[in-house]
Motif scaffolding. Structure first.
Motif, PDB file in Angstrom:
ATOM      1  N   ASP A 121     -12.242   2.303   7.394  1.00  0.00           N
ATOM      2  CA  ASP A 121     -11.271   3.224   7.971  1.00  0.00           C
ATOM      3  C   ASP A 121      -9.957   3.157   7.169  1.00  0.00           C
ATOM      4  O   ASP A 121      -9.373   4.182   6.804  1.00  0.00           O
ATOM      5  CB  ASP A 121     -11.034   2.829   9.433  1.00  0.00           C
ATOM      6  CG  ASP A 121     -10.099   3.787  10.111  1.00  0.00           C
ATOM      7  OD1 ASP A 121     -10.501   4.947  10.281  1.00  0.00           O
ATOM      8  OD2 ASP A 121      -8.967   3.390  10.445  1.00  0.00           O
ATOM      9  N   LEU A 122      -9.536   1.943   6.871  1.00  0.00           N
ATOM     10  CA  LEU A 122      -8.314   1.761   6.075  1.00  0.00           C
ATOM     11  C   LEU A 122      -8.479   2.399   4.692  1.00  0.00           C
ATOM     12  O   LEU A 122      -7.602   3.123   4.203  1.00  0.00           O
ATOM     13  CB  LEU A 122      -8.033   0.254   5.915  1.00  0.00           C
ATOM     14  CG  LEU A 122      -6.960  -0.124   4.895  1.00  0.00           C
ATOM     15  CD1 LEU A 122      -5.583   0.321   5.392  1.00  0.00           C
ATOM     16  CD2 LEU A 122      -6.963  -1.633   4.617  1.00  0.00           C
ATOM     17  N   TRP A 123      -9.622   2.149   4.075  1.00  0.00           N
ATOM     18  CA  TRP A 123      -9.863   2.644   2.717  1.00  0.00           C
ATOM     19  C   TRP A 123      -9.817   4.178   2.687  1.00  0.00           C
ATOM     20  O   TRP A 123      -9.213   4.773   1.797  1.00  0.00           O
ATOM     21  CB  TRP A 123     -11.228   2.126   2.251  1.00  0.00           C
ATOM     22  CG  TRP A 123     -11.537   2.328   0.821  1.00  0.00           C
ATOM     23  CD1 TRP A 123     -10.659   2.591  -0.197  1.00  0.00           C
ATOM     24  CD2 TRP A 123     -12.838   2.253   0.220  1.00  0.00           C
ATOM     25  NE1 TRP A 123     -11.339   2.687  -1.386  1.00  0.00           N
ATOM     26  CE2 TRP A 123     -12.673   2.479  -1.148  1.00  0.00           C
ATOM     27  CE3 TRP A 123     -14.112   2.004   0.728  1.00  0.00           C
ATOM     28  CZ2 TRP A 123     -13.750   2.484  -2.035  1.00  0.00           C
ATOM     29  CZ3 TRP A 123     -15.179   1.990  -0.156  1.00  0.00           C
ATOM     30  CH2 TRP A 123     -15.001   2.232  -1.526  1.00  0.00           C
ATOM     31  N   SER A 124     -10.436   4.796   3.693  1.00  0.00           N
ATOM     32  CA  SER A 124     -10.427   6.262   3.702  1.00  0.00           C
ATOM     33  C   SER A 124      -8.991   6.777   3.851  1.00  0.00           C
ATOM     34  O   SER A 124      -8.628   7.776   3.234  1.00  0.00           O
ATOM     35  CB  SER A 124     -11.345   6.809   4.797  1.00  0.00           C
ATOM     36  OG  SER A 124     -10.812   6.530   6.070  1.00  0.00           O
ATOM     37  N   GLN A 125      -8.181   6.074   4.621  1.00  0.00           N
ATOM     38  CA  GLN A 125      -6.773   6.493   4.743  1.00  0.00           C
ATOM     39  C   GLN A 125      -6.042   6.369   3.403  1.00  0.00           C
ATOM     40  O   GLN A 125      -5.243   7.229   3.039  1.00  0.00           O
ATOM     41  CB  GLN A 125      -6.033   5.613   5.738  1.00  0.00           C
ATOM     42  CG  GLN A 125      -6.370   5.855   7.184  1.00  0.00           C
ATOM     43  CD  GLN A 125      -5.540   4.933   8.065  1.00  0.00           C
ATOM     44  OE1 GLN A 125      -4.331   4.876   7.938  1.00  0.00           O
ATOM     45  NE2 GLN A 125      -6.206   4.198   8.926  1.00  0.00           N
ATOM     46  N   MET A 126      -6.316   5.270   2.695  1.00  0.00           N
ATOM     47  CA  MET A 126      -5.624   5.052   1.418  1.00  0.00           C
ATOM     48  C   MET A 126      -6.000   6.145   0.400  1.00  0.00           C
ATOM     49  O   MET A 126      -5.168   6.636  -0.351  1.00  0.00           O
ATOM     50  CB  MET A 126      -5.961   3.665   0.839  1.00  0.00           C
ATOM     51  CG  MET A 126      -5.534   2.489   1.706  1.00  0.00           C
ATOM     52  SD  MET A 126      -3.764   2.445   2.058  1.00  0.00           S
ATOM     53  CE  MET A 126      -3.715   3.093   3.700  1.00  0.00           C
ATOM     54  N   CYS A 127      -7.269   6.524   0.391  1.00  0.00           N
ATOM     55  CA  CYS A 127      -7.691   7.574  -0.542  1.00  0.00           C
ATOM     56  C   CYS A 127      -7.187   8.937  -0.085  1.00  0.00           C
ATOM     57  O   CYS A 127      -6.856   9.787  -0.914  1.00  0.00           O
ATOM     58  CB  CYS A 127      -9.215   7.557  -0.718  1.00  0.00           C
ATOM     59  SG  CYS A 127      -9.740   6.138  -1.691  1.00  0.00           S
ATOM     60  N   ALA A 128      -7.089   9.127   1.228  1.00  0.00           N
ATOM     61  CA  ALA A 128      -6.528  10.386   1.732  1.00  0.00           C
ATOM     62  C   ALA A 128      -5.051  10.477   1.333  1.00  0.00           C
ATOM     63  O   ALA A 128      -4.560  11.546   0.968  1.00  0.00           O
ATOM     64  CB  ALA A 128      -6.687  10.462   3.250  1.00  0.00           C
ATOM     65  N   VAL A 252      -9.577  -5.555  -4.109  1.00  0.00           N
ATOM     66  CA  VAL A 252      -8.485  -5.252  -3.185  1.00  0.00           C
ATOM     67  C   VAL A 252      -8.927  -4.203  -2.164  1.00  0.00           C
ATOM     68  O   VAL A 252      -8.631  -4.320  -0.992  1.00  0.00           O
ATOM     69  CB  VAL A 252      -7.215  -4.831  -3.961  1.00  0.00           C
ATOM     70  CG1 VAL A 252      -6.129  -4.311  -3.029  1.00  0.00           C
ATOM     71  CG2 VAL A 252      -6.685  -6.026  -4.759  1.00  0.00           C
ATOM     72  N   ILE A 253      -9.646  -3.173  -2.589  1.00  0.00           N
ATOM     73  CA  ILE A 253     -10.314  -2.220  -1.685  1.00  0.00           C
ATOM     74  C   ILE A 253     -11.114  -1.189  -2.480  1.00  0.00           C
ATOM     75  O   ILE A 253     -12.126  -0.691  -2.014  1.00  0.00           O
ATOM     76  CB  ILE A 253      -9.330  -1.521  -0.714  1.00  0.00           C
ATOM     77  CG1 ILE A 253     -10.082  -1.023   0.534  1.00  0.00           C
ATOM     78  CG2 ILE A 253      -8.572  -0.355  -1.380  1.00  0.00           C
ATOM     79  CD1 ILE A 253      -9.251  -0.819   1.762  1.00  0.00           C
ATOM     80  N   GLY A 254     -10.650  -0.863  -3.696  1.00  0.00           N
ATOM     81  CA  GLY A 254     -11.246   0.226  -4.480  1.00  0.00           C
ATOM     82  C   GLY A 254     -10.124   1.188  -4.846  1.00  0.00           C
ATOM     83  O   GLY A 254      -8.947   0.809  -4.824  1.00  0.00           O
ATOM     84  N   PRO A 255     -10.431   2.447  -5.173  1.00  0.00           N
ATOM     85  CA  PRO A 255      -9.357   3.391  -5.474  1.00  0.00           C
ATOM     86  C   PRO A 255      -8.467   3.558  -4.247  1.00  0.00           C
ATOM     87  O   PRO A 255      -8.936   3.387  -3.126  1.00  0.00           O
ATOM     88  CB  PRO A 255     -10.105   4.699  -5.775  1.00  0.00           C
ATOM     89  CG  PRO A 255     -11.439   4.549  -5.120  1.00  0.00           C
ATOM     90  CD  PRO A 255     -11.760   3.091  -5.181  1.00  0.00           C
ATOM     91  N   GLY A 256      -7.191   3.892  -4.486  1.00  0.00           N
ATOM     92  CA  GLY A 256      -6.291   4.122  -3.350  1.00  0.00           C
ATOM     93  C   GLY A 256      -5.296   3.003  -3.142  1.00  0.00           C
ATOM     94  O   GLY A 256      -4.508   3.044  -2.208  1.00  0.00           O
ATOM     95  N   VAL A 257      -5.309   2.003  -3.996  1.00  0.00           N
ATOM     96  CA  VAL A 257      -4.288   0.958  -3.887  1.00  0.00           C
ATOM     97  C   VAL A 257      -2.923   1.568  -4.256  1.00  0.00           C
ATOM     98  O   VAL A 257      -1.912   1.302  -3.618  1.00  0.00           O
ATOM     99  CB  VAL A 257      -4.624  -0.242  -4.805  1.00  0.00           C
ATOM    100  CG1 VAL A 257      -3.498  -1.267  -4.839  1.00  0.00           C
ATOM    101  CG2 VAL A 257      -5.937  -0.892  -4.358  1.00  0.00           C
ATOM    102  N   ALA A 258      -2.934   2.439  -5.261  1.00  0.00           N
ATOM    103  CA  ALA A 258      -1.699   3.103  -5.693  1.00  0.00           C
ATOM    104  C   ALA A 258      -2.056   4.442  -6.322  1.00  0.00           C
ATOM    105  O   ALA A 258      -3.134   4.593  -6.894  1.00  0.00           O
ATOM    106  CB  ALA A 258      -0.967   2.226  -6.711  1.00  0.00           C
ATOM    107  N   ALA A 259      -1.154   5.405  -6.200  1.00  0.00           N
ATOM    108  CA  ALA A 259      -1.429   6.721  -6.793  1.00  0.00           C
ATOM    109  C   ALA A 259      -0.124   7.457  -7.071  1.00  0.00           C
ATOM    110  O   ALA A 259       0.870   7.276  -6.362  1.00  0.00           O
ATOM    111  CB  ALA A 259      -2.305   7.556  -5.863  1.00  0.00           C
ATOM    112  N   GLU A 260      -0.161   8.296  -8.108  1.00  0.00           N
ATOM    113  CA  GLU A 260       1.013   9.098  -8.448  1.00  0.00           C
ATOM    114  C   GLU A 260       1.142  10.304  -7.527  1.00  0.00           C
ATOM    115  O   GLU A 260       0.152  10.766  -6.964  1.00  0.00           O
ATOM    116  CB  GLU A 260       0.888   9.612  -9.886  1.00  0.00           C
ATOM    117  CG  GLU A 260       1.438   8.657 -10.906  1.00  0.00           C
ATOM    118  CD  GLU A 260       1.303   9.176 -12.312  1.00  0.00           C
ATOM    119  OE1 GLU A 260       2.135   8.810 -13.145  1.00  0.00           O
ATOM    120  OE2 GLU A 260       0.351   9.928 -12.599  1.00  0.00           O
TER     121      GLU A 260
END
Ligand code: DLL
Length: 470
Positions: A121-128, A252-260
């Protein structure tokens, strides 16, 4: 957590979770401190290597822990994950794990990571968040060409797109002609893939006689491997979109740790309310000041299955604080400029592959297809850089070939000399450049681009690398 639709209605800029992403830094620090205490409590309760190290460092309980004490807490690193492979780092019962992912890494040994339902759930939020920062909304169509599988890129972005309410096209990597068909027919506005594959797609588009205007792409989120500013310019030119960087790692989780974000496009917003970030000196392990490149270290404040305290990524970047024109107040990291383990030592000089790419693409006559070959056939290593010329510039191009093979050779040899001199000047080490005909260097259709190979003995890793010219 705000309803995403609600968050977006506040302004033209799409922010998935405005309350969290635009929080006052002082308020965020309170959130982080509470989460850090809960993370340390979970780790102490779970036992295992992280608990043992915490106790050794004198941390018996987390009740009074402050953010200021972070620097005295123990690190974790990839070795710990390998030693505990596959499930030794779990901080929850095995039955709570709903998904595993991993990365094959370069060492051959896979790194396995586990997720609970809450972690997903957290990961999907980070990618969103990352997709929204690129301008994606519920009305978007997202062409996702990251590989689906154990690699976190495909499924991570997929879940973020679904979370956002967008339409995701789960193309995965490879089968480039089919990708082009889907890009033309489904008219996605967002493209997600590795930067090297974005180049490949752009070239394939041109080869098919189509123009970026025939597509409807507005922005792309490119990551999973390092890429330079000149590479950004090439991708934008080839695909007619705004190219944004997205960073993350499985541990750490995958993509979505940081983004421009689309607004400033100058560094990646770190989701530091969930991933506490530090930059440390790779040698002394002491924190470096903001603005100074250091090794990124993350603490996964809210993860459950495999929480990590002060995980050393090996990735080099600088951090910067302050709010962004987009309204986010999250710390920013620069593009990853290298890894602690990718430095090459050639005749005593430290050479970073990222620097080679920067020099090559800044020249403008070479294509983004290159391979750094460390010639280790003798005790003293040498550097060979194999690169293709941009269409119409030198050997292998139709124009050059039309002018006759001698002409093409001459052009290539001039280019080799010129680029060799630039690399020599910028890197401080003599570099042999080989300009190869178009299509000679392997394209990465799926997975991460391989940019460095060692030539230890036997045949050259690529035809055309032998001793010629100069
Ligand atoms: O590459 C996660 C990811 C997927 C990120 C899709 C972005 C997009 P791993 O396979 O575990 O995870 O590899 C992580 O890749 O430590 C970096 O060295 C490198 N890396 C990831 N993103 C970037 C980036 C995914 N934007 C490792 N720039 C990391 C430079 C990156 N390097």
């Amino acid at each position: 957590m705000l309803d995403p639709e609600d968050a977006m209605s506040h302004s033209e800029v799409t922010i998935f979770d405005r309350a969290a992403e635009s929080m006052l830094p002082a308020e965020r620090a309170v959130v982080q401190a509470g989460r850090l205490r809960r993370l340390v409590s979970r780790l102490l309760a779970a036992g295992g290597v992280q608990a043992a190290r915490l106790r050794e460092a004198g941390v018996q309980d987390a009740a009074d822990l402050t953010l200021g004490e972070l620097a005295r807490l123990p690190f974790t690193q990839k070795r710990d994950l390998w030693d505990a492979y596959p499930f030794g780092m779990l901080a929850v019962p095995r039955g709570d794990v709903v998904v595993v992912h991993g990365s094959s890494g370069t060492g051959g040994q896979p790194t396995m990571v586990s997720y609970t339902r809450d972690d997903l759930d957290l990961w999907s939020q980070m990618c969103a968040r990352a997709l929204a920062a690129a301008g994606a909304t519920a009305a978007s169509t997202i062409h996702n060409a990251y590989g689906y599988g154990l690699f976190t890129g495909g499924l991570g972005i997929h879940q973020g797109a679904v979370r956002l309410g967008a339409t995701v096209v789960p193309v995965s990597g490879g089968m480039t002609p089919r990708q082009l068909t889907l890009l033309r027919d489904l008219k996605p506005d967002i493209l997600t893939c590795t930067p090297s594959y974005a180049i490949r797609l752009g070239e394939a588009l041109a080869e098919a006689g189509a123009k970026p205007a025939d597509l409807n792409l507005r922005a792309g989120l490119f990551g999973a491997e390092p890429w330079s500013e000149p590479m950004r310019a090439r991708i934008e030119e080839l695909l007619g979109l705004r190219a944004l960087d997205i960073y993350g790692l499985s541990e750490v989780i995958g993509p979505g740790v940081a983004a421009e974000c689309l607004v400033s496009q100058d560094g990646l917003h770190v989701n530091e309310d969930h991933f506490l970030v530090e930059a440390v000196d790779p040698v002394t392990s002491e924190p470096v000041p903001d603005g100074t490149p250091g090794e990124l270290v993350f603490s996964t404040l809210t993860k459950h299955a495999m929480p990590l305290l002060r995980y050393r990524t090996g990735d080099i970047a600088a951090l910067r604080r302050g709010s962004c024109a987009c309204g986010r107040t999250l710390a920013k990291m620069t593009k990853v400029t290298g890894r602690t383990d990718d430095m090459l030592v050639i005749r005593g000089v430290n050479v970073y592959p990222a620097e080679v790419e920067r020099v090559l693409l800044a020249d403008g006559r070479t294509s983004p297809h290159y391979l750094i070959v460390v010639d280790a056939r003798t005790a003293v290593k040498d550097l060979i850089v194999a690169v293709e010329a941009r269409t119409g510039v030198a050997a292998g191009s139709r124009t050059a070939a039309a002018a006759g093979p001698g002409h093409a050779e001459l052009l290539a040899s001039g280019l080799e000399r010129a680029v060799g001199e630039q690399l020599g000047e910028q890197l401080g080490v003599r570099t042999r450049v080989r300009v190869l005909p178009e299509g000679t260097l392997p394209r990465t259709e799926a997975g991460k681009a391989v940019r460095v190979v060692t030539w230890a003995s036997g045949a050259a890793p690529l035809p055309g690398l032998g001793e010629r010219r100069h």
